[in-house]
Design an enzyme around this catalytic site. Structure first.
Site, PDB file in Angstrom:
ATOM      1  N   ALA A 152      40.766  36.701  36.130  1.00  0.00           N
ATOM      2  CA  ALA A 152      41.994  36.698  35.372  1.00  0.00           C
ATOM      3  C   ALA A 152      42.690  37.601  36.231  1.00  0.00           C
ATOM      4  O   ALA A 152      42.192  38.743  36.225  1.00  0.00           O
ATOM      5  CB  ALA A 152      42.029  36.813  33.815  1.00  0.00           C
ATOM      6  N   LYS A 153      44.085  37.653  36.211  1.00  0.00           N
ATOM      7  CA  LYS A 153      44.743  38.702  36.735  1.00  0.00           C
ATOM      8  C   LYS A 153      45.388  39.551  35.634  1.00  0.00           C
ATOM      9  O   LYS A 153      46.481  39.565  35.314  1.00  0.00           O
ATOM     10  CB  LYS A 153      45.848  38.349  37.767  1.00  0.00           C
ATOM     11  CG  LYS A 153      46.515  38.928  38.895  1.00  0.00           C
ATOM     12  CD  LYS A 153      47.133  38.469  39.903  1.00  0.00           C
ATOM     13  CE  LYS A 153      48.202  39.433  40.536  1.00  0.00           C
ATOM     14  NZ  LYS A 153      47.512  40.451  41.532  1.00  0.00           N
TER      15      LYS A 153
END
Ligand code: PMP
Length: 301
Positions: A152-153
């Site tokens: 995930a960013k």
């Protein structure tokens, strides 16, 4: 960064200077936000955003990883991204959606109302060199999959990259390479890594890296160009001994690594595979290769 006129915030375009937030916003204290970096290009057929749908999908994945309630649908976020860049009159540039845990209570685990913004601006050149990047292995290891959702960013992840970059600030190095907890090559602060050895391309598999949207496309592009691409673990010695090493990312696009830890990679300045991929990539994002037109979302100013 050059200011544009508008920022999209919670459903409407407001003036750049009005897009502010309270100092007790949860995300400001605990980095509880997720974001994207998306690029728009001038093409012969007008302006186009590269892989917009995939970026919005990753944004939604990242928001879910933090259990951030997203009050907008995939379609609404896609349209809002286009609206933001188009109303700002940019025919190329960078789009930055950010979804964050907003103002309310300040317990670490608190879920406050989610805020969503989309900004855009002109794209400055990410690295000031054209001769390939001089890179140093960082003393910081990459974030670990047992500590966080690596794919995930998430805003907080960027402290890892920031510390790695701070180590090389003021030196001749352009980038910091991060290894994973077991000493295998992971990625850089904002780019994925590929090596070329005897005509075969290798890149670290998913697990300790951000699944780059450029990485994914470059794997396809390289396959289509007839190269074999293997996703596998490798050590930094394999970078030292590679024929070519290159990075991929929205910011760096396809950029060659010139040296790692002062060891020149392959033959200095000789990067036939990377250059072929770089050229093909440029053609795709500037709309000159119709085979990949589905990867572009065209818009008018
Ligand atoms: N790794 C990290 C840590 C990044 O921040 C980025 C940039 N988003 C990348 C890799 C490359 O990803 P993408 O190709 O999706 O820009």
């Amino acid at each position: 960064m050059q200011a544009t006129q508008y920022i999209w915030k919670n459903g409407e375009l407001i003036n750049w200077n009005d897009a502010t937030t309270h100092v007790l916003t949860h995300a400001l204290h605990y980095a509880s936000g997720v974001f994207e970096g998306i690029r728009a290009y001038k093409t012969e057929k007008g302006s186009a955003v590269f892989r917009l749908n995939e970026h919005i999908d990753r944004l939604i994945f990242s928001a879910n990883a933090l259990k951030l309630h997203l009050p907008y649908s995939r379609e609404e976020l896609i349209n809002a991204s286009i609206k933001t860049i188009s109303e700002n009159g940019l025919d190329e540039g960078y789009i930055r959606p950010l979804v964050y845990n907003g103002y309310g209570a300040l317990g670490v685990g608190t879920q406050n109302p989610t805020e969503v913004i989309i900004a855009c601006w002109d794209w400055p050149k990410y690295h000031a060199t054209d001769g390939g990047l001089d890179v140093k292995t960082s003393s910081y290891i990459r974030i670990h999959p047992k500590s966080t959702v690596v794919g995930a960013k998430i805003c907080g992840h960027y402290i890892n990259g920031l510390l790695a970059l701070q180590e090389i600030q003021g030196t001749k190095y352009h980038e910091a390479l991060m290894l994973d907890a077991e000493g295998f090559v992971s990625e850089c602060s904002s780019a994925n890594i590929f090596i070329v050895k005897d005509g075969v391309i290798y890149t670290p598999g998913l697990g300790t890296i951000l699944p780059g949207i450029t990485r994914d496309f470059v794997i396809k592009l390289a396959n289509d160009l007839g190269y074999k691409v293997v996703e596998t673990r490798f050590t930094r010695d394999e970078i030292y001994n590679s024929d070519e090493t290159f990075f991929t990312g929205t910011a760096v696009e396809v950029t060659v690594m010139r040296s790692l830890d002062d060891k020149i990679i392959g033959q200095d300045g000789v990067n036939p595979v990377a250059n072929k991929i770089k050229e093909a990539f440029k053609k795709v994002v500037t709309g000159q290769d119709d085979r990949y037109s589905d990867y572009l979302t065209y818009y008018t100013k």
